[in-house]
Scaffold this active site. Sequence first.
Site, short mmCIF file in Angstrom:
data_model
loop_
_atom_site.label_atom_id
_atom_site.label_comp_id
_atom_site.label_asym_id
_atom_site.label_seq_id
_atom_site.Cartn_x
_atom_site.Cartn_y
_atom_site.Cartn_z
N ASP A 11 0.86 -1.18 0.00
CA ASP A 11 0.00 0.00 0.00
C ASP A 11 0.89 1.23 0.00
O ASP A 11 2.09 1.14 0.28
CB ASP A 11 -0.90 0.00 1.24
CG ASP A 11 -1.76 1.25 1.33
OD1 ASP A 11 -2.31 1.67 0.28
OD2 ASP A 11 -1.88 1.85 2.41
N SER A 12 0.29 2.38 -0.24
CA SER A 12 1.04 3.62 -0.19
C SER A 12 1.51 3.94 1.23
O SER A 12 2.38 4.77 1.41
CB SER A 12 0.16 4.76 -0.69
OG SER A 12 -1.02 4.82 0.08
N GLY A 44 -2.68 9.23 -3.51
CA GLY A 44 -3.99 9.65 -4.02
C GLY A 44 -4.04 11.05 -4.61
O GLY A 44 -5.01 11.40 -5.27
N CYS A 74 -4.42 -1.07 -1.99
CA CYS A 74 -4.47 0.38 -2.11
C CYS A 74 -5.54 0.73 -3.15
O CYS A 74 -5.43 0.30 -4.31
CB CYS A 74 -3.10 0.90 -2.55
SG CYS A 74 -3.06 2.68 -2.85
N GLU A 152 -4.28 8.83 9.73
CA GLU A 152 -2.83 8.80 10.01
C GLU A 152 -2.54 9.53 11.33
O GLU A 152 -1.58 9.23 12.02
CB GLU A 152 -2.05 9.45 8.86
CG GLU A 152 -2.21 8.74 7.52
CD GLU A 152 -1.13 7.70 7.22
OE1 GLU A 152 -0.05 7.78 7.79
OE2 GLU A 152 -1.41 6.79 6.40
N CYS A 186 -11.06 3.36 -0.28
CA CYS A 186 -9.67 3.61 0.08
C CYS A 186 -9.38 2.76 1.30
O CYS A 186 -10.23 2.63 2.19
CB CYS A 186 -9.51 5.10 0.41
SG CYS A 186 -7.98 5.50 1.27
N HIS A 188 -7.68 3.16 3.86
CA HIS A 188 -7.70 3.81 5.18
C HIS A 188 -9.12 3.88 5.76
O HIS A 188 -9.28 4.00 6.96
CB HIS A 188 -7.19 5.25 5.08
CG HIS A 188 -5.70 5.39 5.06
ND1 HIS A 188 -4.93 4.97 4.01
CD2 HIS A 188 -4.85 5.91 5.97
CE1 HIS A 188 -3.66 5.24 4.26
NE2 HIS A 188 -3.58 5.81 5.45
N1 DGL Z 1 -3.98 3.77 0.56
C1 DGL Z 1 -4.52 4.79 -0.31
C2 DGL Z 1 -5.76 4.25 -0.98
O1 DGL Z 1 -6.29 3.21 -0.64
C3 DGL Z 1 -4.86 6.06 0.45
C4 DGL Z 1 -3.67 6.89 0.84
C5 DGL Z 1 -3.01 7.55 -0.35
O2 DGL Z 1 -3.55 8.52 -0.91
O3 DGL Z 1 -1.98 7.07 -0.71
O4 DGL Z 1 -6.25 4.88 -1.90
#
Ligand code: DGL
Length: 278
Positions: A11-12, A44, A74, A152, A186, A188
């Site tokens: 993931d990011s 994102g 992600c 976060e 997303c 998160h």
């Molecule tokens: N993990 C990213 C997603 O699911 C969200 C965080 C980002 O913007 O990198 O889109």
Amino acid sequence: MSDNRAIGVFDSGLGGLTVVRELVKQLPFEDIVYFGDTGRVPYGTRSRDTIRKYALQDEKFLLSHNVKLVVAACGTVSSVAADTGDNLPVPFIEVVSNSVRAAVKATKNKRIGILGTAATVNSGEHKRQILKLLPDALVSQNAASLFVPLVEEGWYKADDTVVLNTVERYLKPLLDEGVDTLILGCTHFPVLEEAIAKVAGSGVTLINMGEETAISVKNYLSQNGALCEGSEKGKIDFYVSDKADSFRKTASVLLGEEIDDKKVKQVNIGKYDEGCNN
Ligand code: DGL
């Protein structure tokens, strides 16, 4: 037949841990290698080219750990750069198609809402896939850009007025459209599920893509004789691209269990820049 190699998940940043949490629930004996690109989060808000480049590096890193399957945990990568998984030497599972299938199954009034990052919403990928399965669906989307920093920061509780006000603001246009099903697009966002459910009310079904994706991984492994053969709890190795110590606290919230500092290692992800799969 069995396959004892680990499942690779990236993931990011930290959000993908909500997918890992579901994988652990459904496949408790599997080992997992997790990479969170904490040094370059968020994805994102970035361009398609940058997201693709990062995704290719993340995939290459996981392949260097000899994983048996790669999960793009992600929403942004799955919406904008899912094609980066097309030529991998192992199967690739992303989160968009799984959540779309579940939403189409759940909706009764054919009004489906999507909350995601700006890149996810702008890609239109959920909408495209929903309309393929349900051509007369009404799809409404909203980029909930403040959700990621809230999570976060550790602000996610359903009794926090800042959280509730933010959720209300992003949800209102979708609720005004009468959606009965809402994709948390997303990784998160499941952390905010309680707050989102409180605002959305009981008439709206929330689709948690972690759950759907874990089902898909489990089905793939069992149908292909690739489950591990152990009966002890699998181990998770965590890798991040920023300092390991800032990862632990919020990561434990997303994963739902304490993370041992010693299991988190920092890597130089920029090193994995020679695309082996593009
Ligand atoms: N993990 C990213 C997603 O699911 C969200 C965080 C980002 O913007 O990198 O889109």
